[in-house]
Design an enzyme around this catalytic site. Structure first.
Site, PDB file in Angstrom:
ATOM      1  CD  GLU A   1     -82.998  -0.222  -5.515  1.00 40.24           C
ATOM      2  OE1 GLU A   1     -82.938   0.181  -4.343  1.00 40.24           O
ATOM      3  OE2 GLU A   1     -82.930   0.533  -6.492  1.00 40.24           O
TER       4      GLU A   1
ATOM      5  CE  LYS B   1     -83.721   1.533  -1.759  1.00 32.62           C
ATOM      6  NZ  LYS B   1     -83.428   2.625  -2.701  1.00 32.62           N
TER       7      LYS B   1
ATOM      8  CE  LYS C   1     -86.145   1.323  -6.540  1.00 34.83           C
ATOM      9  NZ  LYS C   1     -86.527   2.549  -5.864  1.00 34.83           N
TER      10      LYS C   1
HETATM   11  P1  13P Z   1     -83.635   5.856  -9.250  1.00 33.58           P
HETATM   12  O1  13P Z   1     -85.030   5.726  -9.793  1.00 33.58           O
HETATM   13  O2  13P Z   1     -83.118   7.252  -9.250  1.00 33.58           O
HETATM   14  O3  13P Z   1     -82.702   4.839  -9.834  1.00 33.58           O
HETATM   15  O4  13P Z   1     -83.721   5.554  -7.681  1.00 33.58           O
HETATM   16  C1  13P Z   1     -84.338   4.468  -7.222  1.00 33.58           C
HETATM   17  C2  13P Z   1     -83.699   4.019  -5.972  1.00 33.58           C
HETATM   18  O5  13P Z   1     -84.356   3.849  -4.978  1.00 33.58           O
HETATM   19  C3  13P Z   1     -82.256   3.749  -5.971  1.00 33.58           C
HETATM   20  O6  13P Z   1     -81.917   3.040  -4.814  1.00 33.58           O
END
Ligand code: 13P
Length: 321
Positions: A165, A124, A207
């Protein structure tokens, strides 16, 4: 990679984000008067991963460097939960304003090969996009999304499914309309770049954030509105060949994130890719507050965690009542 990506977003299950950096877990623990140490971090995460029944709801877990080195990925493998790893190295200042770009490309192929040997199956990379009247700037989008795409390319070359993400921050006083405008712009540009670089979308997971008004806006959007705008945004900007899209919780309360997910799943409006969750805070918050660092609270905290995971699992199917 394609099979791993499909398993991660398989119907009803989703991903637990447990990849808080040392800085973030230190803050989380401070809020309940605990001092983060590698041993205490391990105890907390082991508590989550060994909760009875976790594998019914969770398809994969995103780990942090410290955690995978502590061997906790093995517990997950034992439950047929797929271990993954956060590989960006946080943020660094960009330009003259307040924008911050994600770093971590240096030495990335070598690090990824090591994680692969440790059992990771996916990776990720988080980028942060702050909405204001003047941000995100075009030069920032070019740079930060360019880095994200390089990560995805390298990850697939090593054989690890990338999760890209782009988090659209909840901070600020923007409207839902402005959030939709920015999220659409960010995602369109991201996919343009991914396709241009030859990244295989069928082995890639996005994401991203639900489309919401800023937390200082003074307005709370109803779940049905969140669902309609979020689904429209994804339909307008995400190509159908992608393995799946998962939502972060991004500072929403556990109930808000769960209710909004439930409404999204009830209003898919012809979306042709799986839509699931990859919550960090929304899955962990209640369990962390029940545990408070005491061994005698572990059992109840595990029950609280599973309770939330079950609710999110039903929301993932649009069946939460
Ligand atoms: P949250 O669901 O707490 O936003 O975290 C997801 C995440 O991986 C942030 O990088």
């Amino acid at each position: 990679m394609k099979e791993t990506a499909q398993r991660l977003v398989a119907s009803s299950k989703g991903i637990l984000a447990a990849d808080e950096s040392t800085k973030t877990i230190t803050k989380m623990f401070e809020a309940i008067n605990l001092t983060s140490t590698p041993e205490l971090n391990k105890k907390y995460r082991k508590m989550l991963f060994t909760a009875v029944g976790i594998e019914e709801f969770i398809s994969g877990v995103i780990l942090y460097n410290e955690t995978i080195r502590q061997g906790l990925g093995k517990i997950l493998e034992g439950k047929a939960i797929i271990p993954g790893i956060k590989v960006d190295e946080g943020l660094e200042p960009f330009g003259e304003g307040e924008e911050e770009a994600t770093k971590g490309l240096e030495g990335l192929p070598e690090r990824l090969k090591e994680y692969l040997e440790m059992g990771a199956k996916f990776t990720k990379w988080r980028g942060v996009f702050r909405i204001s009247d003047t941000t995100p700037t075009d030069s920032f989008l070019e740079e930060n999304l360019g880095r994200m795409v390089k990560f995805a390319k390298i990850s697939q070359e090593v054989g690890l499914v990338p999760i890209v993400e782009p988090e659209i921050l909840l901070d600020g006083n923007h409207t839902t309309t402005r959030c939709e405008e920015i999220e659409t712009k960010v995602l369109k540009l991201l996919f343009e770049k991914l396709v241009a670089e030859g990244v295989d979308l069928s082995s890639l997971i996005l994401k991203t954030s639900m489309v919401l008004p800023g937390k200082d806006n003074g307005v709370k959007a109803a779940p049905l509105e969140v669902a309609k705008v979020t689904v429209r945004t994804l339909k307008n900007s995400v190509p159908s060949g992608i393995a799946g899209v998962v939502f972060l919780s991004g500072g929403q309360s556990p109930n808000e994130a769960t209710d909004n997910l439930n409404e999204i799943e009830k209003n898919l409006d012809g979306i042709s890719f799986p839509l699931s969750f990859s919550f960090g805070r929304a899955l962990q918050e209640e369990a962390l507050n029940s545990w408070k660092g005491f061994d005698e609270n572990i059992k109840i905290a595990q029950e609280v965690f599973i309770n939330r995971a079950r609710k999110v699992f039903f929301a993932r199917k649009g069946e939460l009542t």
